[in-house]
Design a protein around this motif. Structure first.
Motif, PDB file in Angstrom:
ATOM      1  N   TYR A  13       0.896  -1.167   0.000  1.00 54.88           N
ATOM      2  CA  TYR A  13       0.000   0.000   0.000  1.00 54.88           C
ATOM      3  C   TYR A  13       0.923   1.202   0.000  1.00 54.88           C
ATOM      4  CZ  TYR A  13      -3.700  -3.110   1.839  1.00 54.88           C
ATOM      5  OH  TYR A  13      -4.626  -4.104   2.040  1.00 54.88           O
ATOM      6  N   ALA A  19       2.664  -4.947   3.116  1.00 49.92           N
ATOM      7  CA  ALA A  19       1.696  -5.527   4.059  1.00 49.92           C
ATOM      8  C   ALA A  19       1.721  -7.046   3.959  1.00 49.92           C
ATOM      9  CB  ALA A  19       0.301  -4.997   3.763  1.00 49.92           C
ATOM     10  N   PRO A  38      -0.606 -11.875  14.518  1.00 48.31           N
ATOM     11  CA  PRO A  38      -1.045 -10.695  15.257  1.00 48.31           C
ATOM     12  C   PRO A  38      -1.781  -9.684  14.366  1.00 48.31           C
ATOM     13  CG  PRO A  38       1.361 -10.768  15.053  1.00 48.31           C
ATOM     14  CD  PRO A  38       0.847 -12.039  14.485  1.00 48.31           C
ATOM     15  N   SER A  39      -2.546  -8.816  14.989  1.00 49.41           N
ATOM     16  CA  SER A  39      -3.271  -7.783  14.265  1.00 49.41           C
ATOM     17  C   SER A  39      -2.303  -6.986  13.388  1.00 49.41           C
ATOM     18  CB  SER A  39      -3.954  -6.868  15.276  1.00 49.41           C
ATOM     19  OG  SER A  39      -4.831  -6.028  14.600  1.00 49.41           O
ATOM     20  N   GLY A  40      -2.689  -6.739  12.141  1.00 49.40           N
ATOM     21  CA  GLY A  40      -1.857  -5.945  11.245  1.00 49.40           C
ATOM     22  C   GLY A  40      -0.813  -6.747  10.479  1.00 49.40           C
ATOM     23  N   CYS A  41      -0.818  -8.093  10.620  1.00 47.37           N
ATOM     24  CA  CYS A  41       0.221  -8.901   9.958  1.00 47.37           C
ATOM     25  C   CYS A  41      -0.105  -9.202   8.496  1.00 47.37           C
ATOM     26  CB  CYS A  41       0.459 -10.205  10.716  1.00 47.37           C
ATOM     27  SG  CYS A  41      -0.889 -11.377  10.550  1.00 47.37           S
ATOM     28  N   GLY A  42      -1.309  -8.808   8.044  1.00 45.73           N
ATOM     29  CA  GLY A  42      -1.625  -8.973   6.621  1.00 45.73           C
ATOM     30  C   GLY A  42      -2.661 -10.032   6.298  1.00 45.73           C
ATOM     31  N   LYS A  43      -3.351 -10.572   7.303  1.00 46.67           N
ATOM     32  CA  LYS A  43      -4.304 -11.655   7.070  1.00 46.67           C
ATOM     33  C   LYS A  43      -5.467 -11.199   6.177  1.00 46.67           C
ATOM     34  CE  LYS A  43      -5.146 -12.205  11.511  1.00 46.67           C
ATOM     35  NZ  LYS A  43      -4.349 -11.128  12.117  1.00 46.67           N
ATOM     36  N   SER A  44      -6.086 -10.064   6.554  1.00 48.82           N
ATOM     37  CA  SER A  44      -7.238  -9.591   5.771  1.00 48.82           C
ATOM     38  C   SER A  44      -6.805  -9.213   4.356  1.00 48.82           C
ATOM     39  CB  SER A  44      -7.883  -8.368   6.423  1.00 48.82           C
ATOM     40  OG  SER A  44      -8.217  -8.645   7.747  1.00 48.82           O
ATOM     41  N   THR A  45      -5.635  -8.588   4.266  1.00 51.44           N
ATOM     42  CA  THR A  45      -5.127  -8.199   2.950  1.00 51.44           C
ATOM     43  C   THR A  45      -4.973  -9.432   2.057  1.00 51.44           C
ATOM     44  OG1 THR A  45      -3.977  -6.288   3.869  1.00 51.44           O
ATOM     45  CG2 THR A  45      -3.175  -7.119   1.762  1.00 51.44           C
ATOM     46  N   ARG A  48      -8.353 -10.671   0.982  1.00 51.13           N
ATOM     47  CA  ARG A  48      -8.956  -9.780  -0.019  1.00 51.13           C
ATOM     48  C   ARG A  48      -8.289  -9.930  -1.379  1.00 51.13           C
ATOM     49  NH1 ARG A  48      -8.985  -5.707   4.088  1.00 51.13           N
ATOM     50  NH2 ARG A  48      -7.505  -4.510   2.860  1.00 51.13           N
TER      51      ARG A  48
HETATM   52  P1  ADP Z   1      -4.639  -8.141   9.663  1.00 44.23           P
HETATM   53  O1  ADP Z   1      -5.843  -8.568   8.916  1.00 44.23           O
HETATM   54  O2  ADP Z   1      -3.669  -9.245   9.907  1.00 44.23           O
HETATM   55  O3  ADP Z   1      -4.970  -7.410  10.923  1.00 44.23           O
HETATM   56  P2  ADP Z   1      -4.327  -6.240   7.531  1.00 44.23           P
HETATM   57  O4  ADP Z   1      -4.245  -7.037   6.289  1.00 44.23           O
HETATM   58  O5  ADP Z   1      -5.626  -5.583   7.848  1.00 44.23           O
HETATM   59  O6  ADP Z   1      -3.817  -7.130   8.746  1.00 44.23           O
HETATM   60  O7  ADP Z   1      -3.215  -5.114   7.485  1.00 44.23           O
HETATM   61  C1  ADP Z   1      -1.856  -5.389   7.157  1.00 44.23           C
HETATM   62  C2  ADP Z   1      -1.105  -4.073   7.072  1.00 44.23           C
HETATM   63  O8  ADP Z   1      -1.551  -3.340   5.946  1.00 44.23           O
HETATM   64  C3  ADP Z   1      -1.315  -3.177   8.268  1.00 44.23           C
HETATM   65  O9  ADP Z   1      -0.111  -2.496   8.498  1.00 44.23           O
HETATM   66  C4  ADP Z   1      -2.404  -2.218   7.808  1.00 44.23           C
HETATM   67  O10 ADP Z   1      -2.339  -0.981   8.470  1.00 44.23           O
HETATM   68  C5  ADP Z   1      -2.092  -2.088   6.337  1.00 44.23           C
HETATM   69  N1  ADP Z   1      -3.302  -1.842   5.533  1.00 44.23           N
HETATM   70  C6  ADP Z   1      -4.383  -2.637   5.456  1.00 44.23           C
HETATM   71  N2  ADP Z   1      -5.292  -2.120   4.613  1.00 44.23           N
HETATM   72  C7  ADP Z   1      -4.760  -0.975   4.155  1.00 44.23           C
HETATM   73  C8  ADP Z   1      -5.201   0.017   3.240  1.00 44.23           C
HETATM   74  N3  ADP Z   1      -6.397  -0.085   2.617  1.00 44.23           N
HETATM   75  N4  ADP Z   1      -4.390   1.057   2.990  1.00 44.23           N
HETATM   76  C9  ADP Z   1      -3.181   1.168   3.587  1.00 44.23           C
HETATM   77  N5  ADP Z   1      -2.692   0.268   4.452  1.00 44.23           N
HETATM   78  C10 ADP Z   1      -3.472  -0.796   4.733  1.00 44.23           C
END
Ligand code: ADP
Ligand code: ADP
Length: 228
Positions: A13, A19, A38-45, A48
Motif C-alpha cells: 500500500y 503488508a 497478530p493484528s496488522g500482519c496482513g491476514k485480511s489483505t 482480499r
Molecule cells: P490483519 O488482517 O492481519 O490485521 P491487515 O491485512 O488488515 O492485517 O493489514 C496489514 C497491514 O496493511 C497493516 O499495516 C495495515 O495498516 C495495512 N493496511 C491494510 N489495509 C490498508 C489500506 N487499505 N491502505 C493502507 N494500508 C493498509
C-alpha cells in the motif's frame, strides 16, 4: 472445489513496508487452512487478494490451476464470510441466503432457489427463522445466515475472516462444531482467519502463521503446538 496456490505474493500500500511480503502457500483441493498472526500482519489483505477485492502488487494467485490476478471478484467463484456478517437488514433470512443466487440472474429457477435455500437453512438449523429479519436474530443466528449465504451456491472455496469473533464463548463453541460438521459434509477448500487457538487446533488441516506480512510457518496444528 479448487486448490488455491499463492506464489510469492506481495502487497504494497503506497511506498511503505509491504503488508504482505513474498508469501507462498498451497492450499490443496478440499483442505481447511487456518491463517493466524497478530493484528496488522496482513491476514485480511491476503484474503482480499484471494477474492479479488484488492490488487496484487506482485506474484501469482492460482485458483483451480488458473491464474486469477486479473479476474474480477464475480469471476472467481469464491464465497467470503466477513467478521461483521454484512447481512441486508431489510431482507428476510430467506432472501439474505438467496441473494447470491439472485445475483446470478436467470441461472437458477425459483424452485432451485427454494431448494437450495432450504438445504442450506437445514444444515445450519435456520428453517424456523426464514421469514425473520436480521434485527430479530441472535448473534449466532446472524452468523449462520452469513454462512448460509456462503454455502448456498457451489463456490470453489470458502474464505472466512474471523467469523466467530463477535460471538460469546458458548456460541463460539457451538458454531465451531457446526463449521466442522459443515466441512465434513461439503469438503470445500477453505481458508479461515482466526485469533482463537481452539478454532485453529480443531478446525484446521494446517495452520499458516503470518508475522509482519511474512509467512513464518505452515504446519499441522499438532506439529505447530507440540513443538518445543
Ligand atoms: P490483519 O488482517 O492481519 O490485521 P491487515 O491485512 O488488515 O492485517 O493489514 C496489514 C497491514 O496493511 C497493516 O499495516 C495495515 O495498516 C495495512 N493496511 C491494510 N489495509 C490498508 C489500506 N487499505 N491502505 C493502507 N494500508 C493498509
Ligand atoms: P482487521 O481487524 O480485520 O485487521 P482493521 O480494523 O485493521 O481490520 O481494518 C479495517 C479496514 O480498514 C480494512 O478494510 C482495511 O483495509 C482498512 N485499513 C486498515 N489499515 C489501514 C490503513 N493503514 N490505511 C487505510 N485503511 C486501512
Amino acid at each position: 472445489m479448487a486448490s488455491i496456490e499463492m506464489k510469492n505474493i506481495v502487497k504494497r500500500y503506497g511506498d511503505g513496508f509491504p503488508a504482505v511480503n513474498d508469501v507462498s502457500i498451497d492450499v490443496g483441493d478440499g483442505e481447511f487452512m487456518i491463517l493466524v498472526g497478530p493484528s496488522g500482519c496482513g491476514k485480511s489483505t491476503l484474503l482480499r487478494m484471494i477474492v479479488g477485492l484488492e490488487d496484487i502488487t506482485d506474484g501469482d494467485m492460482v485458483i483451480g490451476g488458473k491464474r486469477v490476478n486479473d479476474l474480477a471478484p464475480r469471476d472467481r467463484n469464491l464465497s467470503m464470510v466477513f467478521q461483521n456478517y454484512a447481512l441486508y437488514p431489510h431482507l428476510t433470512v430467506y432472501e439474505n441466503i438467496a441473494f447470491p443466487l439472485r445475483l446470478a440472474k436467470g441461472k437458477f429457477t425459483e424452485d432451485e432457489v427454494t431448494a437450495r435455500v432450504k438445504r442450506a437453512a437445514e444444515m445450519l438449523e435456520l428453517n424456523e427463522h426464514l421469514e425473520r429479519k436480521p434485527a430479530n436474530l441472535s448473534g449466532g443466528q446472524r452468523q449462520r445466515v452469513a454462512m448460509g449465504r456462503a454455502i448456498v451456491r457451489d463456490a470453489d472455496a470458502f474464505l472466512f475472516d474471523e467469523p466467530l469473533s463477535n460471538l460469546d464463548a458458548k456460541l463460539r463453541g457451538q458454531m465451531r462444531t457446526e463449521i466442522s460438521r459443515m466441512q465434513r459434509r461439503l469438503g470445500t477448500t477453505t481458508i479461515y482467519v482466526t485469533h482463537d487457538q481452539t478454532e485453529a487446533m480443531t478446525l484446521g488441516d494446517r495452520v499458516a502463521v503470518l508475522k509482519k506480512g511474512v509467512l513464518q510457518q505452515c504446519a499441522s496444528p499438532r506439529e505447530l503446538y507440540e513443538q518445543p
